[in-house]
Scaffold this active site. Structure first.
Site, PDB file in Angstrom:
ATOM      1  N   GLU A 131     117.334  -5.652  16.188  1.00 58.62           N
ATOM      2  CA  GLU A 131     118.063  -4.534  15.601  1.00 58.62           C
ATOM      3  C   GLU A 131     118.969  -3.952  16.682  1.00 58.62           C
ATOM      4  OE1 GLU A 131     117.460  -0.196  13.409  1.00 58.62           O
ATOM      5  OE2 GLU A 131     115.700  -1.311  14.099  1.00 58.62           O
ATOM      6  N   ARG A 185     103.007 -10.762  21.399  1.00 54.95           N
ATOM      7  CA  ARG A 185     104.134 -10.255  22.178  1.00 54.95           C
ATOM      8  C   ARG A 185     103.747 -10.132  23.640  1.00 54.95           C
ATOM      9  NH1 ARG A 185     105.479  -4.352  20.153  1.00 54.95           N
ATOM     10  NH2 ARG A 185     106.995  -4.547  21.838  1.00 54.95           N
ATOM     11  N   LYS A 240     112.013   0.611  22.771  1.00 55.04           N
ATOM     12  CA  LYS A 240     113.376   1.140  22.765  1.00 55.04           C
ATOM     13  C   LYS A 240     113.377   2.640  22.500  1.00 55.04           C
ATOM     14  CE  LYS A 240     115.026  -2.136  19.990  1.00 55.04           C
ATOM     15  NZ  LYS A 240     115.989  -2.934  19.180  1.00 55.04           N
TER      16      LYS A 240
END
Length: 567
Positions: free
Chosen positions: A35, A260, A270
């Site tokens: 994104e 992850r 973020k």
């Protein structure tokens, strides 16, 4: 550094099996779908390496698709930076695409679900929708708007897109099962009303799809074969498959999850990065303390070391935390083979050399046990260093009362200057405050135990050196308290001296002998300033707060740097 041999892992085996049995016609098409609401970080690097690496290994392709369905937070700046850092890591997308390219088809699929009786417009506020979802022990409660007719739902959804209802007043929900044990399947939200301006589509759209709806259908539109994502999306897989099935997608893609990357002493979010930037706790997204790819690059971290980390960590099915020291070691291994050796003193202390007439000494850019890059091969590895009658050493390399085992300089002590002569300290000069400001040494014969870096006083060049350390002082930062867990000693700026050859070179990476690995700051260099960022120490020497550490070396008098600057 040499590219590591890819180790086996379950995703590699899965893709190999699919290709062997002719699934998807033998095609392999993956995608990296960030994104554009911030800069990529080190965790994204592993996903990039995985998706592009699998495609390369099996003769396929990998798309870069921007998941830009939230107009309030997405910007063109982030798009360009994401593309820049994918390419910096060494990968070229087969196609650069956007979820916003598919807003028309996605809207059509939403209407198709309404027509099938599989979606409805709900007027409940967000908090009520959440409350009616139930719990792990109780089924959810159906919305009172669930029984609306297909015709009414179509009319309302079209009116939502026409901007006839206030933002947040209605949503489109899938009609699945409010008793499903998977919360994701309890009539999830598919579309919401937003009047925000989209950086690509402007004000055309008044409704925007949620991630779960846009993501799987974007995969299908692009004919992705292996939709690879991290474990937090494992519960989303059932909804991913439901949407594709109810939309009658032929030969649909399949979602596969992997763990992850989590590193000790590292924040990877973020949202948290944005807070650090907005509150001025760092200088920006590219602050060298940040684990963003922009920050790592500015600090001097190489794409080769990040690819090596991705391969070394591998692909797992369960989340775990990787020690930051693993990456530090991989980084040092890479820097060791690419960084010429130069000399710098961070806290200059003047040393006069009696018995030395001045001149030059022989040296090398790389030691004999390191294979240098081709541009430093053979005679190109040899060099001459100016060595006058006055030099500077680092203040930390002198002690008037040395501890046991001290192999650096002290009154009456003997050391060798790197590439130069052996010297003995015969006199210590102090200022009125009692601070040591100068040493007077004599050249002698012998084989000392210690060797010191130095810079020639007549030719040394002042430089700013930024000593970066870990941004977070605790091994596993928490979601709530990470601001309090920031390391107050994450940056120290010193006015240092570097040898002239370092200052005049076009090389960016350096090993300052006996000090560490450094990188000439590209932002400051563009402005004509000589600034070096510490990329890594020569060895792991960091201590968590609370553990004892050696006493800091005395700061060098500013006079030393001023004298060097004056020539």
């Amino acid at each position: 550094m040499a590219e590591p041999t890819p180790p086996p892992h379950f995703l590699r085996a899965l893709v190999a099996a699919d290709k062997a049995r002719g699934a998807y016609g033998g095609r392999v098409l993956t995608r990296f779908p960030p994104e554009p609401n911030g800069y990529l970080h080190i965790g994204h690097a592993t996903s990039i390496c995985l998706n592009f690496g699998l495609a390369q290994e099996f003769g396929g392709e990998c798309n870069l698709r921007f998941d830009d369905t939230n107009p309030e937070t997405e910007r063109e700046e982030y798009v360009s930076k994401i593309l820049e850092y994918v390419e910096w890591l060494g990968f070229t997308p087969a196609r650069v695409l956007y979820a916003s390219d598919y807003f028309g088809p996605l809207y059509g699929y939403a209407k198709y679900l309404i027509q099938k009786g599989k979606a409805y417009v709900c007027d409940l506020p967000d908090d009520e929708i959440s409350r009616q979802r139930g719990s792990v022990t109780e089924a959810g409660t159906e919305s009172p708007y669930r029984a609306r007719s297909i015709e009414e739902n179509l009319s309302l959804f079209e009116a939502m897109q026409a901007g006839k209802f206030p933002e947040g007043s209605r949503v489109l929900r899938a009609k699945i099962d409010m008793a499903n044990p998977n919360f994701k399947m309890r009539d999830p939200l598919l579309y919401r009303i937003k009047f925000a301006h989209h950086y690509r589509t402007g004000d055309t759209w008044k409704v925007y799809p949620f991630y779960d709806f846009a993501h799987c259908l974007s995969d299908a539109i692009e004919r992705i074969t292996h939709s690879i994502c991290t474990l937090e999306f494992e519960n989303n897989r059932e909804l991913y498959d439901w949407i594709l099935r109810e939309c009658d997608i032929v030969d649909p893609p399949h979602q596969h999850e992997f763990a992850r990357l989590n590193l000790t002493y590292t924040v990877m979010s973020k949202r948290r990065f944005l807070r650090l930037v907005n509150e001025g706790l760092v200088s920006g997204w590219d602050d060298p303390r940040m684990p963003t790819l922009a920050g790592l690059r500015r600090r001097g971290v190489t794409p080769e070391s990040l690819r090596a980390l991705a391969e070394r960590v591998g692909v797992a099915k369960a989340n775990s935390v990787v020690e930051l020291e693993l990456f530090d070691n991989l980084l040092r291994d890479d820097l060791n083979t690419r960084s010429p050796r130069g000399m710098a003193v961070l806290r200059p202390l003047k040393v006069r050399l009696d018995g030395w007439v001045g001149g030059e000494v022989d040296g090398t850019w790389f030691p004999a046990d390191v294979a240098p890059p081709e541009r430093f091969a053979g005679e190109q590895n040899r060099r001459r260093l100016p060595l006058g009658t006055t030099v500077y050493i680092d203040h930390a390399d002198f002690s008037e009362a040395p501890p046991k085992g001290w192999h650096r300089l002290s009154p009456g002590g003997v050391v060798r200057l790197v590439h130069g002569p052996v010297v003995r300290c015969d006199e210590v000069v102090k200022d009125e405050a009692g601070a040591v400001v100068e040493l007077r040494c004599v050249v002698v014969e012998g084989k000392p135990k210690g060797t010191l870096q130095w810079v020639d006083a007549a030719t040394a060049v002042p430089a700013e050196v930024r000593l970066y350390d870990r941004l977070v002082k605790v091994e596993r930062p928490t979601a709530d308290d990470f601001i309090e867990e920031l390391n107050p000693r994450s940056l120290e700026v010193v006015n240092a001296l570097v040898e002239r050859a370092v200052a005049e070179s076009t090389e960016a990476h350096w090993q300052f002998v006996r000090v560490g690995y450094f990188f000439r700051d590209p932002v400051e260099a563009a402005a004509g300033r000589l600034v070096f960022n510490r990329t890594a120490g020569l060895r792991e020497g960091w201590r968590p707060e609370g553990e004892s550490a050696p006493a800091p070396a005395p700061k060098a008098p500013p006079k030393a740097v001023a004298e060097a600057a004056a020539g």
